[in-house]
Enzyme design. Structure first.
Site, PDB file in Angstrom:
ATOM      1  N   THR A 168       4.399   6.663  49.060  1.00 59.32           N
ATOM      2  CA  THR A 168       4.852   7.906  48.425  1.00 59.32           C
ATOM      3  C   THR A 168       4.972   9.082  49.396  1.00 59.32           C
ATOM      4  O   THR A 168       5.727  10.012  49.137  1.00 59.32           O
ATOM      5  CB  THR A 168       3.886   8.321  47.291  1.00 59.32           C
ATOM      6  N   ASP A 169       4.247   9.031  50.508  1.00 64.42           N
ATOM      7  CA  ASP A 169       4.199  10.216  51.386  1.00 64.42           C
ATOM      8  C   ASP A 169       5.581  10.721  51.773  1.00 64.42           C
ATOM      9  O   ASP A 169       5.840  11.921  51.732  1.00 64.42           O
ATOM     10  CB  ASP A 169       3.412   9.910  52.671  1.00 64.42           C
ATOM     11  N   THR A 185       1.313   1.682  49.181  1.00 60.68           N
ATOM     12  CA  THR A 185       0.234   1.084  48.387  1.00 60.68           C
ATOM     13  C   THR A 185       0.731   0.370  47.136  1.00 60.68           C
ATOM     14  O   THR A 185      -0.001  -0.403  46.549  1.00 60.68           O
ATOM     15  CB  THR A 185      -0.798   2.142  47.956  1.00 60.68           C
ATOM     16  N   LYS A 207       7.597  15.118  46.835  1.00 59.60           N
ATOM     17  CA  LYS A 207       6.194  14.896  46.465  1.00 59.60           C
ATOM     18  C   LYS A 207       5.508  16.251  46.478  1.00 59.60           C
ATOM     19  O   LYS A 207       5.455  16.916  47.508  1.00 59.60           O
ATOM     20  CB  LYS A 207       5.533  13.943  47.467  1.00 59.60           C
TER      21      LYS A 207
HETATM   22  N1  GLU Z   1       0.332   7.126  53.031  1.00 59.55           N
HETATM   23  C1  GLU Z   1       0.809   5.860  52.616  1.00 59.55           C
HETATM   24  C2  GLU Z   1       2.307   5.858  52.340  1.00 59.55           C
HETATM   25  O1  GLU Z   1       2.902   6.839  52.009  1.00 59.55           O
HETATM   26  C3  GLU Z   1       0.054   5.319  51.451  1.00 59.55           C
HETATM   27  C4  GLU Z   1       0.142   6.160  50.198  1.00 59.55           C
HETATM   28  C5  GLU Z   1       1.147   5.619  49.224  1.00 59.55           C
HETATM   29  O2  GLU Z   1       1.636   4.503  49.307  1.00 59.55           O
HETATM   30  O3  GLU Z   1       1.452   6.384  48.347  1.00 59.55           O
HETATM   31  O4  GLU Z   1       2.901   4.836  52.505  1.00 59.55           O
END
Ligand code: GLU
Length: 456
Positions: free
Chosen positions: A184-185, A108, A263
């Protein structure tokens, strides 16, 4: 309401726009109490609460304002969608500034709401990034390259290898620093993998993500990009690190070693924590403070040594979370499917249910490397303490004193590069990139919630 209705809003907000004749991307002036805001009306995430308007301020930040609180709102300009507005923008190169390349992988961060669909799409041509975060132009000359446009849950070991290859090329190119934007996941898996895949780095490799997309109010995308870019441009470090907001105060970023970061929260912006240690340092705007001494400084790099990248990574590895009553068929499945390595996230000091021992033994006898990491995350393995651990050691399980995700990324790397059983064991148990700690700094555990002692 005209056809250019801002996307993603619900009833109350829609009525407000209609009453005030406001369309998407209009430039508005809003009076709320003593404050006067000027900004551009943004589309909105469809799951967000009703009764708000979202605007992008001229400094690049987004805010959400409750319609009931607004005393006055006036349209002061009509704007076409951002993407068109920034089309002709020229980005001058300044020779006195460091050169940084930003590699995009998706997630994101640096995404924006698509004007047409209302969904979040990854988009960062340089002009879009500069427009969204104007501070970046002050810090460095920024080049951007999109490697993938995927969410991080869809990453595979081959994606890590691709990132590592790009990082290697750039590190050898004489550039000052590298920023990698990433969902971030699974960010911690990628930082760990790249830490192993790339050796003799010349420059900082700073991974950043954001918990809230750039077009949402109070997005952390801009601040993480500013911190990450400052660190890449000016930080005296030649390691793979992750830099994201460090506390609920949302003022500073923490700098985490790529093999020790995780995380730890699904939604707050200060979601990342160093595990087993304190972070390497912190950054606030461009001020960097190092907490740790054992840092590979950029100023100490031997530029004669070329940055190198491993050629291969093994994808047929599994990470298995041990739990009471689990089926031993899980292990049998991986054996039958031809897997080469299994990381067990064991209980306590590194244990697994006794009824699984036969399958574990079968896996090892068929040449599969079985590694034991800890689901406690903190602490070290202690597989000689209980008979369960001793028996697992006798079967040939390799204890690995690192967080499970790092053990998994490391095993993928080790098995891509070594065949010999003893060598695999030896490399798994040798510290390569800060993943194996000489001792646990207990201060890390105590402050991991982002509070200082005074704040408890
Ligand atoms: N779940 C997605 C990812 O990890 C979107 C959440 C984000 O970017 O933190 O890419």
């Amino acid at each position: 309401m005209g056809s250019n209705q801002p996307e993603g809003y619900k009833k109350k907000s829609k009525k407000f726009f209609k009453d005030h004749n406001i369309e998407a991307w209009d430039k508005v002036e809003i009076k709320k109490g003593d404050s006067l805001f000027q900004g551009i009306i943004l589309p909105r995430n469809q799951f967000a609460d009703d009764g708000y308007v979202e605007i992008k301020l001229s400094n690049g930040y987004n805010i959400g304002l409750k319609v009931e609180d607004l005393e006055e709102i006036n349209v002061i300009g009509k704007n076409p969608p951002m993407i068109v507005e920034f089309e002709g923008m020229k980005i001058p190169k300044d020779k006195s500034k460091p050169n940084v390349t930003l590699l995009g992988t998706g997630g994101t961060i640096a995404s924006r709401l698509d004007y047409v669909t209302g969904g979040v799409i990854p988009a960062f041509k340089p002009r879009e990034l500069y427009a969204a975060v104007p501070e970046l132009a002050e810090i460095c000359n920024l080049d951007t390259k999109i490697i993938f446009k995927i969410f991080s849950e869809d990453m595979k070991p081959n994606n890590w290898l691709k990132i590592a290859k790009e990082v290697t090329k750039l590190s050898n190119s004489g550039i000052d620093g590298i920023v990698v934007t990433h969902g971030t996941d699974t960010l911690g898996y990628s930082t760990a993998a790249v830490s192993f895949l790339v050796q003799n780095l010349h420059v900082p490799v700073v991974f950043v993500g954001s918990q809230r997309s750039s077009d949402r109010p109070s997005s952390d995308a801009a601040i993480n990009l500013i911190h990450g870019t400052n660190l890449a441009a000016k930080g005296d470090i030649a390691e793979v690190v992750l830099c994201m907001l460090g506390s609920s105060s949302h003022t500073y970023g923490l700098i985490h070693r790529g093999t020790r970061v995780r995380k730890m929260h699904s939604s707050v912006r200060h979601a990342f924590r160093t595990i087993g240690d304190i972070p390497l340092g912190k950054i606030e705007n461009e001020k960097i403070v190092w907490f740790k001494k054992d840092i590979h400084h950029k100023s100490a790099v031997d530029l004669e040594l070329e940055t190198i990248c491993s050629k291969k990574i093994e994808s047929k590895c599994a990470l298995v979370y041990i739990h009471p009553g689990m089926s031993t068929e899980i292990i049998d499945f991986y054996i039958d499917k031809g897997y080469k390595g299994i990381v067990l996230a064991g209980t306590g000091l590194g244990h697994a249910p006794k009824h699984m021992f036969n399958s574990i033994q079968r896996a090892i006898s068929e040449g599969i490397s079985v590694v034991m990491a800890l689901q406690t995350l903190w602490g070290f393995t202690g597989m000689k303490v209980y008979s369960n651990g001793r028996e697992l050691l006798d079967l040939g399980v390799i204890p690995a004193d690192m967080i499970p995700e790092t053990a998994f990324a490391k095993l993928c790397w080790v098995l891509g590069n070594y065949q010999d059983e003893n060598k695999i064991k030896q490399v798994m148990q040798t510290n390569i990139a800060g993943e194996i700690l000489p001792y646990e700094d207990i201060r890390g555990y105590q402050i991991q919630q982002g509070l200082t002692e005074k704040e408890y």
